[in-house]
Design a protein around this motif. Structure first.
Motif, PDB file in Angstrom:
ATOM      1  N   VAL A 124      68.230  66.944  50.626  1.00 40.85           N
ATOM      2  CA  VAL A 124      69.368  67.548  51.312  1.00 40.85           C
ATOM      3  C   VAL A 124      70.034  68.599  50.428  1.00 40.85           C
ATOM      4  CG1 VAL A 124      71.569  67.049  52.434  1.00 40.85           C
ATOM      5  CG2 VAL A 124      69.694  65.470  52.681  1.00 40.85           C
ATOM      6  N   LEU A 125      69.937  68.415  49.116  1.00 43.36           N
ATOM      7  CA  LEU A 125      70.565  69.364  48.200  1.00 43.36           C
ATOM      8  C   LEU A 125      69.798  70.692  48.123  1.00 43.36           C
ATOM      9  CD1 LEU A 125      73.018  69.497  46.307  1.00 43.36           C
ATOM     10  CD2 LEU A 125      71.516  68.874  44.439  1.00 43.36           C
ATOM     11  N   ILE A 126      68.499  70.647  48.374  1.00 40.12           N
ATOM     12  CA  ILE A 126      67.680  71.871  48.250  1.00 40.12           C
ATOM     13  C   ILE A 126      68.218  73.008  49.132  1.00 40.12           C
ATOM     14  CG2 ILE A 126      65.362  72.820  48.730  1.00 40.12           C
ATOM     15  CD1 ILE A 126      64.301  70.070  47.615  1.00 40.12           C
ATOM     16  N   PRO A 127      68.452  72.772  50.452  1.00 38.52           N
ATOM     17  CA  PRO A 127      69.013  73.883  51.250  1.00 38.52           C
ATOM     18  C   PRO A 127      70.411  74.298  50.793  1.00 38.52           C
ATOM     19  CG  PRO A 127      68.687  71.916  52.617  1.00 38.52           C
ATOM     20  CD  PRO A 127      68.077  71.625  51.298  1.00 38.52           C
ATOM     21  N   VAL A 128      71.179  73.356  50.230  1.00 36.73           N
ATOM     22  CA  VAL A 128      72.525  73.709  49.743  1.00 36.73           C
ATOM     23  C   VAL A 128      72.407  74.698  48.581  1.00 36.73           C
ATOM     24  CG1 VAL A 128      74.629  72.805  48.647  1.00 36.73           C
ATOM     25  CG2 VAL A 128      73.560  71.542  50.512  1.00 36.73           C
ATOM     26  N   TYR A 179      62.362  70.916  57.256  1.00 32.63           N
ATOM     27  CA  TYR A 179      63.792  70.583  57.343  1.00 32.63           C
ATOM     28  C   TYR A 179      64.593  71.489  56.401  1.00 32.63           C
ATOM     29  CZ  TYR A 179      68.169  68.543  55.972  1.00 32.63           C
ATOM     30  OH  TYR A 179      69.499  68.402  55.643  1.00 32.63           O
ATOM     31  N   ALA A 180      64.110  71.609  55.151  1.00 31.25           N
ATOM     32  CA  ALA A 180      64.840  72.401  54.146  1.00 31.25           C
ATOM     33  C   ALA A 180      64.977  73.856  54.598  1.00 31.25           C
ATOM     34  CB  ALA A 180      64.127  72.319  52.799  1.00 31.25           C
ATOM     35  N   PHE A 181      63.900  74.416  55.162  1.00 35.73           N
ATOM     36  CA  PHE A 181      63.925  75.814  55.610  1.00 35.73           C
ATOM     37  C   PHE A 181      64.966  76.000  56.712  1.00 35.73           C
ATOM     38  CE2 PHE A 181      62.620  79.338  58.291  1.00 35.73           C
ATOM     39  CZ  PHE A 181      62.308  80.322  57.371  1.00 35.73           C
ATOM     40  N   LEU A 182      64.872  75.153  57.734  1.00 36.76           N
ATOM     41  CA  LEU A 182      65.781  75.311  58.876  1.00 36.76           C
ATOM     42  C   LEU A 182      67.223  74.969  58.489  1.00 36.76           C
ATOM     43  CD1 LEU A 182      63.469  73.917  61.662  1.00 36.76           C
ATOM     44  CD2 LEU A 182      64.155  76.270  61.321  1.00 36.76           C
ATOM     45  N   ALA A 183      67.386  73.972  57.606  1.00 38.63           N
ATOM     46  CA  ALA A 183      68.735  73.620  57.168  1.00 38.63           C
ATOM     47  C   ALA A 183      69.370  74.769  56.385  1.00 38.63           C
ATOM     48  CB  ALA A 183      68.695  72.358  56.306  1.00 38.63           C
ATOM     49  N   THR A 184      68.564  75.485  55.590  1.00 38.33           N
ATOM     50  CA  THR A 184      69.099  76.629  54.832  1.00 38.33           C
ATOM     51  C   THR A 184      69.622  77.696  55.787  1.00 38.33           C
ATOM     52  OG1 THR A 184      67.459  76.197  53.131  1.00 38.33           O
ATOM     53  CG2 THR A 184      68.554  78.319  53.036  1.00 38.33           C
ATOM     54  N   VAL A 185      68.808  77.995  56.812  1.00 38.88           N
ATOM     55  CA  VAL A 185      69.196  79.021  57.786  1.00 38.88           C
ATOM     56  C   VAL A 185      70.506  78.621  58.478  1.00 38.88           C
ATOM     57  CG1 VAL A 185      68.481  80.141  59.936  1.00 38.88           C
ATOM     58  CG2 VAL A 185      66.831  79.824  58.107  1.00 38.88           C
ATOM     59  N   GLN A 186      70.665  77.308  58.748  1.00 41.42           N
ATOM     60  CA  GLN A 186      71.894  76.847  59.408  1.00 41.42           C
ATOM     61  C   GLN A 186      73.074  76.787  58.443  1.00 41.42           C
ATOM     62  OE1 GLN A 186      70.588  73.138  60.977  1.00 41.42           O
ATOM     63  NE2 GLN A 186      69.603  74.067  62.752  1.00 41.42           N
ATOM     64  N   LEU A 187      72.788  76.452  57.178  1.00 44.50           N
ATOM     65  CA  LEU A 187      73.871  76.263  56.201  1.00 44.50           C
ATOM     66  C   LEU A 187      74.516  77.573  55.760  1.00 44.50           C
ATOM     67  CD1 LEU A 187      72.875  73.548  53.584  1.00 44.50           C
ATOM     68  CD2 LEU A 187      74.993  73.694  54.861  1.00 44.50           C
TER      69      LEU A 187
END
Lengths: 206, 284
Positions: free
Chosen positions: A25-29, B161-169
């Motif tokens: 979860v921290l990676i996208p942050v 998940y990480a890719f799409l979460a980044t775009v949303q974050l």
């Protein structure tokens, strides 16, 4: 009659059970923080990039793989949305930054309690980062002057040496050293201000 | 740059029912890779500008041309202008031989050269082509399709998940930094101050943002865990993108052009259409 029987209480979860899920979860942050710093730099009108500080921060607070993945992901997202395909290779810069930050963190140099070592580490990161930056600039961007802030340095070196590669190296040195130094200082300062309850590293079992 | 990038990331998907929208995301992604690679193989202004014109045509059809032109203006045009002034001009690009025109400035005769101008134009056009192709793929593919495509392409779901979460974050954190910035300005943060003061301001802006983001990370991790994110079962997607006839037709076109490009390389080399210009390696 009911005395002695415990009332059923709702389960309250305040921390995730596993460190692995926290890392994911921290990676996208980390990736998003790298981006948002660009917005801050724009607001403050500073002549810097600072889009690697969150990679350094992620490496310090959650480990090498979080820094590597977060930094690389930032470049992947930007390449597939805004910068175009060639820009994904900048991700390797973030990988390098994460690795070298991790090395300095392991030897205890990434700490505001040791300002001299921190500054030295920042300068070393900036100087050594010139090599991958030059390689990417030459093979992906044709060694063109890509940043207006250092274009005049590029022009002077090109005029003196007749070599576009030397011009890229010269302008990279000027841009990279202050940028990486300030990024590392910011990462160390923010990491030092993190309350213990936000700690992301697994707690030792009692 | 940031505000335009943010607009793109915030809007993400531009709704529409055009030919490009109906293509499968994998087809568009493959096209993006294909056209980018060939543009880096050929060293030819005509080839790159024709590719760019085709892509802009597709952007016009899919009604994303305004965004595409804005991004090209912000990223590729400054590189083109800087490059033309420095490498096309008299600064000292080693390949420069043929003078296109000269201007007299303060008594000095300043020449502009063909070799440097072509070199800069080719590299800038390459950049513009890859940017346009990337935006074409991203802005016309629904985010749910994007996730489904990633899983179908055997990309680990954690990465998807990480890719799409980044775009949303990114838009969420940008809104937060905007609030923090306004709060700090109301408390006396001076954005017109000396550079050292502005550098210190980064810290007061980034600490609350980062701590807030990390706090949310813990909540998000609990939410994901409670929904079985790490459960060792096969993940199922709501949408199931499939190739249609239009995708196969597009693949056929790409295959035909690939054959033509290989023929060009074998018969005319890497500079197929420009006359009197030789290939210049990256870096001159």
């Amino acid at each position: 009659m009911t005395e002695g029987v415990k009332k059923a209480q709702p389960t309250v979860v305040t921390k995730p059970s596993g460190f692995a899920i926290l890392q994911i979860v921290l990676i996208p942050v980390i990736a998003a923080l790298n981006y948002v710093t660009g917005v801050v730099i724009n607001l403050l009108k500073l002549p810097l990039f600072m889009d690697t500080w969150a990679t350094m921060f992620g490496t310090v607070v959650a480990g090498l793989w979080v820094g590597v993945a977060g930094g690389f992901l930032y470049n992947i997202v930007m390449a597939f949305t805004f910068w175009g395909l060639p820009a994904w290779v900048w991700g390797f810069i973030n990988v390098y930054i994460a690795v070298i930050t991790w090395v300095f963190w392991r030897i205890g140099w990434v700490s505001i309690k040791k300002p001299l070592q921190l500054v030295l580490a920042g300068i070393i990161i900036g100087v050594t980062n010139v090599i991958p930056v030059t390689l990417i600039n030459v093979f992906i961007f044709g060694a063109l002057p890509t940043y207006a802030g250092t274009a005049w340095i590029y022009a002077i070196i090109l005029n003196q040496t007749g070599s576009t590669i030397s011009a890229v190296i010269g302008s990279a040195i000027v841009a990279e050293i202050p940028d990486k130094l300030l990024s590392l200082i910011l990462a160390a300062v923010v990491a030092s201000r993190m309350p213990a309850r936000f700690s992301l590293r697994p707690q030792p079992s009692k | 740059m940031s505000s335009t990038a943010l607009k793109i990331l915030r809007s993400g998907y531009v709704r529409g029912d055009t030919y490009v929208h109906r293509l499968d995301g994998r087809t568009k992604f493959l096209f993006f890779l294909w056209i980018s690679i060939f543009n880096y193989v050929f060293y030819d202004v005509y080839f790159s500008t024709t590719s760019l014109a085709v892509l802009l045509g597709l952007a016009l059809i899919s009604r994303i041309w305004k965004i595409v032109l804005t991004v090209i203006t912000i990223i590729a045009v400054p590189i083109l202008i800087l490059g033309l002034l420095i490498l096309g001009g008299p600064v000292g690009f080693p390949e420069n031989k043929t003078v296109i025109f000269a201007v007299v400035l303060f008594g000095y005769r300043i020449g502009f050269f063909l070799e440097g101008t072509v070199y800069v134009s080719v590299w800038s056009a390459r950049l513009a082509v890859t940017i346009t192709a990337a935006l074409l793929a991203y802005l016309t593919t629904h985010p749910s399709d994007l996730a489904a495509i990633m899983l179908k392409s055997r990309i680990p779901y954690k990465f998807a998940y990480a890719f799409l979460a980044t775009v949303q974050l990114i838009p969420i954190l940008t809104n937060e930094i905007s609030t923090i910035y306004q709060a700090q300005v109301s408390r006396g943060l001076n954005v017109q101050a000396k550079i050292t003061e502005r550098l210190k301001s980064i810290v007061v802006l980034m600490i609350p943002l980062t701590l807030g983001a990390i706090h949310q990370t813990q909540t998000r991790a609990i939410a994901l865990e409670s929904r079985g994110f790490s459960a060792p079962v096969e993940k199922v997607m709501l949408r199931d993108p499939r190739f249609r006839t239009s995708d196969y037709a597009f693949f056929g076109l790409m295959a035909a052009f690939t054959a033509f490009f290989i023929y060009l390389i074998l018969t005319r080399g890497l500079v197929p259409f420009m006359q009197g210009i030789s290939y210049v390696r990256p870096g001159g």
